[in-house]
Enzyme design. Structure first.
Site, PDB file in Angstrom:
ATOM      1  N   ARG A 108       6.220  -0.240   7.600  1.00 17.65           N
ATOM      2  CA  ARG A 108       5.542  -1.262   8.144  1.00 17.65           C
ATOM      3  C   ARG A 108       6.229  -2.245   9.077  1.00 17.65           C
ATOM      4  O   ARG A 108       7.352  -2.786   8.782  1.00 17.65           O
ATOM      5  CB  ARG A 108       4.672  -2.160   7.006  1.00 17.65           C
ATOM      6  N   HIS A 135      -3.613   1.376  11.112  1.00 14.93           N
ATOM      7  CA  HIS A 135      -3.104   1.424   9.727  1.00 14.93           C
ATOM      8  C   HIS A 135      -3.744   2.417   8.881  1.00 14.93           C
ATOM      9  O   HIS A 135      -4.931   2.272   8.166  1.00 14.93           O
ATOM     10  CB  HIS A 135      -3.837  -0.116   9.278  1.00 14.93           C
ATOM     11  N   GLN A 138      -4.811   2.835   5.292  1.00 19.39           N
ATOM     12  CA  GLN A 138      -5.919   2.233   4.773  1.00 19.39           C
ATOM     13  C   GLN A 138      -7.122   2.791   5.099  1.00 19.39           C
ATOM     14  O   GLN A 138      -7.976   3.002   4.290  1.00 19.39           O
ATOM     15  CB  GLN A 138      -6.011   0.612   5.649  1.00 19.39           C
ATOM     16  N   ASP A 231     -12.245  -7.980   8.941  1.00 12.96           N
ATOM     17  CA  ASP A 231     -10.670  -8.142   8.397  1.00 12.96           C
ATOM     18  C   ASP A 231     -10.434  -9.662   9.169  1.00 12.96           C
ATOM     19  O   ASP A 231     -11.338 -10.227   9.663  1.00 12.96           O
ATOM     20  CB  ASP A 231      -9.970  -7.208   9.477  1.00 12.96           C
ATOM     21  N   CYS A 272     -10.210  -4.758   4.336  1.00 12.12           N
ATOM     22  CA  CYS A 272      -8.944  -4.200   3.948  1.00 12.12           C
ATOM     23  C   CYS A 272      -8.102  -5.238   2.872  1.00 12.12           C
ATOM     24  O   CYS A 272      -7.317  -4.884   2.193  1.00 12.12           O
ATOM     25  CB  CYS A 272      -8.148  -3.842   5.078  1.00 12.12           C
ATOM     26  N   ARG A 317      -6.140   2.385  -2.181  1.00 12.06           N
ATOM     27  CA  ARG A 317      -5.172   2.638  -1.478  1.00 12.06           C
ATOM     28  C   ARG A 317      -3.830   3.522  -2.170  1.00 12.06           C
ATOM     29  O   ARG A 317      -3.065   4.349  -1.651  1.00 12.06           O
ATOM     30  CB  ARG A 317      -4.321   1.350  -1.292  1.00 12.06           C
TER      31      ARG A 317
HETATM   32  N1  NVA Z   1      -5.131  -6.676  10.768  1.00 10.30           N
HETATM   33  C1  NVA Z   1      -4.468  -7.315   9.631  1.00 10.30           C
HETATM   34  C2  NVA Z   1      -4.518  -6.078   8.563  1.00 10.30           C
HETATM   35  C3  NVA Z   1      -3.815  -6.688   7.030  1.00 10.30           C
HETATM   36  C4  NVA Z   1      -3.675  -5.690   6.183  1.00 10.30           C
HETATM   37  C5  NVA Z   1      -2.883  -7.525   9.835  1.00 10.30           C
HETATM   38  O1  NVA Z   1      -2.381  -6.774  10.452  1.00 10.30           O
HETATM   39  O2  NVA Z   1      -2.335  -8.783   9.670  1.00 10.30           O
HETATM   40  N1   CP Z   2      -4.493  -3.934   3.276  1.00 10.89           N
HETATM   41  C1   CP Z   2      -3.239  -4.116   3.021  1.00 10.89           C
HETATM   42  O1   CP Z   2      -2.670  -3.379   3.838  1.00 10.89           O
HETATM   43  O2   CP Z   2      -2.788  -5.038   2.204  1.00 10.89           O
HETATM   44  P1   CP Z   2      -1.169  -5.594   2.479  1.00 10.89           P
HETATM   45  O3   CP Z   2      -1.047  -6.457   3.771  1.00 10.89           O
HETATM   46  O4   CP Z   2      -1.226  -6.521   1.079  1.00 10.89           O
HETATM   47  O5   CP Z   2      -0.501  -4.374   2.258  1.00 10.89           O
END
Ligand code: NVA
Ligand code: CP
Length: 330
Positions: A108, A135, A138, A231, A272, A317
């Site tokens: 990540r 992602h 997800q 989101d 998400c 997930r």
């Molecule tokens: N768009 C958000 C998704 C988090 C799961 C981010 O990248 O912070």
């Molecule tokens: N939805 C998601 O990816 O959550 P986290 O950022 O907690 O992993």
């Protein structure tokens, strides 16, 4: 079905055929049943995986950890503060080292090119746990959730309200295109997905019967809609200074009771997570103090209401990540 994903990386759903995606969803469904019935499934006993996190996480990290252990694997967690990666050791060198010790890598972080390079240099399956662009794990959880609600997802209209060119929105456009769904990006024009990604998705849609729609009118987004998805308005890695501008741009795309009332009567709400639906977070409270907003992308009544499916998504997930690891490592 004759599908094998053994040895493959999972970097973006653009790399997977509709049948491969459906295969992973089927596996996830089986793993969910096994977990619920307490049926052991330590199919990857003796294998080792490493999880690299350059951004924070609750769901993704826990899903990989629990799924990895359920499958019988050893799990190592590294964050950017506790490894040499990037600071004293190049990405390529890090990938080569990890490839000698582990069977799979979760990553990540920021650039999509990083997760691609990890796969290139490590020689083992790499799974994208979120980048600035995509992602994909997800998406499997989300589609499993939609499937659990409506069974056949084809022809269902999913509208993403808000920052429609973030990693989640991009990925939803891809997966809906692959699976013959109707995807609608609903937000201000300057936050629509990049034209190059839209073009790729249009080509996929031509083959699958999917439909793509782009609008800056929330009423059009909600019309005939089966899934209202949103989101957070500012993604990880974006500067706090952007809050004021984003709030100004996105306030009218908030998912609230009035918007849901314009969708189909059996429509569901998805997110998400994490979500700003109240003031019970430090950021939520700061936004309230600065801008006077009680909630941002979704109101508390919708988040707690009967249409909300975000915690089913969160559970899914784990089952879907288990399917991805099993399919690529077995
Ligand atoms: N768009 C958000 C998704 C988090 C799961 C981010 O990248 O912070
Ligand atoms: N939805 C998601 O990816 O959550 P986290 O950022 O907690 O992993």
């Amino acid at each position: 079905m004759g599908i094998s994903l053994s040895g493959r990386s999972f970097l973006t759903l653009l790399d997977f055929t509709p049948d491969e995606i459906r295969y992973l969803l089927g596996l996830a469904d089986e793993f969910k049943r096994m977990k619920r019935t307490g049926t052991p499934h330590r199919y990857l006993e003796g294998k080792q995986i490493v999880l690299l996190f350059e951004k924070t996480s609750t769901r993704t990290r826990c899903s990989f950890e629990v799924a990895g252990r359920d499958l019988g694997m050893g799990v190592t967690f590294l964050d950017s503060g506790s490894s040499q990666m990037g600071k004293k050791e190049s990405l390529a060198d890090t990938a080569k080292v990890l490839g000698r010790m582990f069977d799979g890598i979760e990553y990540r972080g920021y650039k999509q090119s990083v997760v691609e390079d990890l796969a290139k240099y490590s020689g083992i399956p790499v799974w994208n746990g979120l980048t600035d662009d995509f992602h994909p794990t997800q998406m499997l959880a989300d589609i499993l959730t939609v499937q659990e609600e409506f069974h056949d997802v084809r022809g269902r209209k999913l509208t993403f309200f808000g920052d429609a060119r973030n990693n989640v929105a991009n990925s939803l456009m891809v997966v809906c295109s692959k699976l013959g769904m109707r995807f609608c990006a609903c937000g201000p024009k300057e936050l629509w997905p990049e034209e190059s990604l839209i073009e790729k998705c249009r080509k996929i849609a031509d083959e699958t019967g999917a439909e793509l729609e782009f609008t800056d009118d929330p009423a059009i987004g909600a019309r005939d809609c089966d899934v209202l998805y949103t989101d957070i308005w500012l993604s990880m890695g974006e500067p706090d200074e952007l809050w004021a501008k984003r709030i100004e741009l996105l306030q009218k795309y908030q998912v609230n009771k009035e918007l849901i009332a314009q969708a189909k009567p059996d429509a569901i709400f998805m997110h998400c997570l994490p979500a700003f639906h109240d003031r019970n977070t430090t950021v939520g409270e700061r936004i309230y103090q600065t801008f006077g907003l009680e909630a941002m992308e979704v109101t508390d009544d919708v988040f707690l209401g009967p249409q909300a499916r975000q915690f089913d998504q969160a559970e899914n997930r784990m089952h879907t990540i288990k399917a991805v690891m099993y399919a690529t490592l077995k």
